[in-house]
Design a protein around this motif. Structure first.
Motif, mmCIF file in Angstrom:
data_model
loop_
_atom_site.group_PDB
_atom_site.id
_atom_site.type_symbol
_atom_site.label_atom_id
_atom_site.label_comp_id
_atom_site.label_asym_id
_atom_site.label_seq_id
_atom_site.Cartn_x
_atom_site.Cartn_y
_atom_site.Cartn_z
ATOM 1 N N GLU A 62 -8.827 17.872 119.599
ATOM 2 C CA GLU A 62 -8.181 19.217 118.896
ATOM 3 C C GLU A 62 -8.496 20.284 120.008
ATOM 4 O O GLU A 62 -7.706 21.145 120.158
ATOM 5 C CB GLU A 62 -8.682 19.395 117.614
ATOM 6 C CG GLU A 62 -10.177 19.702 117.463
ATOM 7 C CD GLU A 62 -10.971 18.344 117.022
ATOM 8 O OE1 GLU A 62 -12.229 18.700 116.700
ATOM 9 O OE2 GLU A 62 -10.449 17.375 117.426
ATOM 10 N N ARG A 63 -9.622 20.316 120.556
ATOM 11 C CA ARG A 63 -10.141 21.253 121.395
ATOM 12 C C ARG A 63 -9.435 21.151 122.776
ATOM 13 O O ARG A 63 -9.549 22.174 123.676
ATOM 14 C CB ARG A 63 -11.538 21.363 121.622
ATOM 15 C CG ARG A 63 -12.396 21.682 120.430
ATOM 16 C CD ARG A 63 -13.986 21.894 120.513
ATOM 17 N NE ARG A 63 -14.429 22.091 119.277
ATOM 18 C CZ ARG A 63 -15.699 22.437 119.052
ATOM 19 N NH1 ARG A 63 -16.632 22.434 120.281
ATOM 20 N NH2 ARG A 63 -16.343 22.497 117.852
ATOM 21 N N ARG A 64 -8.690 20.180 122.839
ATOM 22 C CA ARG A 64 -7.994 19.972 124.285
ATOM 23 C C ARG A 64 -6.443 20.232 124.317
ATOM 24 O O ARG A 64 -5.829 20.207 125.294
ATOM 25 C CB ARG A 64 -8.205 18.303 124.818
ATOM 26 C CG ARG A 64 -9.784 18.334 125.013
ATOM 27 C CD ARG A 64 -9.946 16.612 125.227
ATOM 28 N NE ARG A 64 -9.237 16.301 126.550
ATOM 29 C CZ ARG A 64 -8.885 15.027 126.826
ATOM 30 N NH1 ARG A 64 -9.078 13.959 126.030
ATOM 31 N NH2 ARG A 64 -8.226 14.687 128.014
ATOM 32 N N VAL A 65 -6.057 20.709 123.237
ATOM 33 C CA VAL A 65 -4.462 20.877 122.921
ATOM 34 C C VAL A 65 -4.296 22.256 123.575
ATOM 35 O O VAL A 65 -4.949 23.406 123.324
ATOM 36 C CB VAL A 65 -4.344 21.123 121.452
ATOM 37 C CG1 VAL A 65 -2.657 21.354 121.333
ATOM 38 C CG2 VAL A 65 -4.556 19.751 120.895
ATOM 39 N N VAL A 66 -3.243 21.998 124.686
ATOM 40 C CA VAL A 66 -2.786 23.470 125.290
ATOM 41 C C VAL A 66 -1.610 23.693 124.944
ATOM 42 O O VAL A 66 -1.092 24.829 124.266
ATOM 43 C CB VAL A 66 -3.216 23.441 126.901
ATOM 44 C CG1 VAL A 66 -2.550 24.836 127.559
ATOM 45 C CG2 VAL A 66 -4.339 23.205 127.241
ATOM 46 N N PHE A 67 -0.604 22.828 125.293
ATOM 47 C CA PHE A 67 0.905 22.490 124.896
ATOM 48 C C PHE A 67 1.085 21.537 123.948
ATOM 49 O O PHE A 67 0.197 20.419 123.737
ATOM 50 C CB PHE A 67 1.817 22.266 126.101
ATOM 51 C CG PHE A 67 1.610 23.499 127.414
ATOM 52 C CD1 PHE A 67 2.168 24.818 127.045
ATOM 53 C CD2 PHE A 67 0.996 23.329 128.487
ATOM 54 C CE1 PHE A 67 2.142 25.826 127.921
ATOM 55 C CE2 PHE A 67 0.641 24.470 129.398
ATOM 56 C CZ PHE A 67 1.272 25.648 129.038
ATOM 57 N N ASP A 68 2.076 21.520 123.090
ATOM 58 C CA ASP A 68 2.432 20.509 122.083
ATOM 59 C C ASP A 68 3.950 20.242 122.359
ATOM 60 O O ASP A 68 4.513 20.429 123.344
ATOM 61 C CB ASP A 68 2.130 20.993 120.705
ATOM 62 C CG ASP A 68 3.184 22.512 120.418
ATOM 63 O OD1 ASP A 68 4.275 22.294 120.638
ATOM 64 O OD2 ASP A 68 2.326 23.394 120.038
ATOM 65 N N PHE A 69 4.321 19.004 121.276
ATOM 66 C CA PHE A 69 5.482 18.507 121.317
ATOM 67 C C PHE A 69 6.707 19.441 121.120
ATOM 68 O O PHE A 69 7.661 19.318 121.855
ATOM 69 C CB PHE A 69 5.496 17.685 120.038
ATOM 70 C CG PHE A 69 6.648 16.868 119.518
ATOM 71 C CD1 PHE A 69 7.613 16.496 120.779
ATOM 72 C CD2 PHE A 69 6.882 16.097 118.481
ATOM 73 C CE1 PHE A 69 8.438 15.467 120.505
ATOM 74 C CE2 PHE A 69 7.813 15.175 118.374
ATOM 75 C CZ PHE A 69 8.756 14.969 119.170
#
Length: 280
Positions: A62-69
């Protein structure tokens, strides 16, 4: 992304879905994707639950999410930028979804484009569907080659799963094009033989009679599942437990291996055990 050679097979899309929430669907998507990757298959798991994302927490990223689907669908980021490589299994990647958008941000054209690109690079694309039958769930299953319907041995859960099976047979690209049907299988979770013996839960036989599709696995009620989820560890990568063994067996069957079905906690030979000529 790297284009595979023309003679290379495209990746298989498998949707993990359920009619009812709280049955262990995202836990199962995490376990199945990690189980496939652990065996060397290049695997990506996608969170389709826009606005209520949980997959990134269960996968511990969760702490590595920068961009998403949704960023990828809307052209705000490239797919390569949004994919998160798992630090424990080299062949596993995660595509998280947005926590702030609504499900209208998912479009059929956008989903198709992302899946087509993923098919070029991955052996398996696991789609973690929202529960129910609304837009996000229908888009998660629309392009599927196979489906794992997660259900608990409870009447309401099984009834809702039957509704999902109806959608899989009528509201997918394969159904609309009169192609080969989506291969649907049932994963029975939170199995508790003591509650079944008391009549508080349905038997495996009853579930299979109502749903009338093959059984891919029986996952027992286990503290290991909760512990793994709370620590961001897919249960198949956690310490050995009855739940991790059950998911490993389910992955084996998903890959076409002939693995005897075990009913956790059953003291007498049951239908599944008799089917394989052995006690469960």
């Amino acid at each position: 992304m790297t284009q595979l050679k023309d003679d290379s097979p495209l990746g298989k899309v498998i949707v993990i879905t359920s009619g009812k929430g709280g049955v262990g669907k995202t836990t199962s998507a995490a376990a199945i994707s990690a189980g496939l990757a652990k065996r060397g298959h290049k695997t990506v798991v996608i969170d389709f639950d826009v606005g209520l994302r949980n997959l990134d927490m269960i996968m511990g990223c969760e702490r590595r999410v920068v961009f998403d689907f949704i960023n990828v669908i809307q052209g705000d980021a490239r797919l390569k930028q949004a994919l998160i490589k798992d630090k424990r299994v080299e062949t596993l990647s995660i595509l998280p979804t947005s926590q702030t958008r609504d499900k209208d941000a998912l479009t059929q054209e956008g989903v198709e484009k992302v899946l087509d690109e993923l098919r070029q690079e991955f052996d398996y694309i696991i789609c973690d569907s929202p529960a129910g039958i609304e837009r996000g769930a229908q888009l998660a299953m629309f392009f599927a080659d196979e489906a794992v319907v997660v259900t608990n041995p409870e009447v309401s859960s099984v009834r809702d799963s039957d509704r999902v099976l109806g959608l899989l047979s009528s509201k997918t690209r394969r159904a609309e094009s009169d192609g080969e049907p989506v291969k649907a299988q049932v994963l029975l979770t939170r199995h508790d033989q003591s509650r079944i013996d008391k009549g508080e839960m349905m038997t495996v036989e009853d579930v299979l009679e109502l749903l009338a599709v093959p059984l891919i696995g029986i996952v027992p009620e286990s503290n290991a599942v909760l512990r793994a989820s709370n620590t961001g560890m897919p249960v198949v990568l956690d310490e050995p437990s009855s739940a991790s063994a059950a998911y490993d067996d389910a992955v084996s069957r998903l890959l076409g291996e002939d693995v005897p079905m075990r009913i956790p906690g059953e003291k007498r030979p049951g239908f599944i055990g008799r089917l394989f000529g052995r006690s469960a």
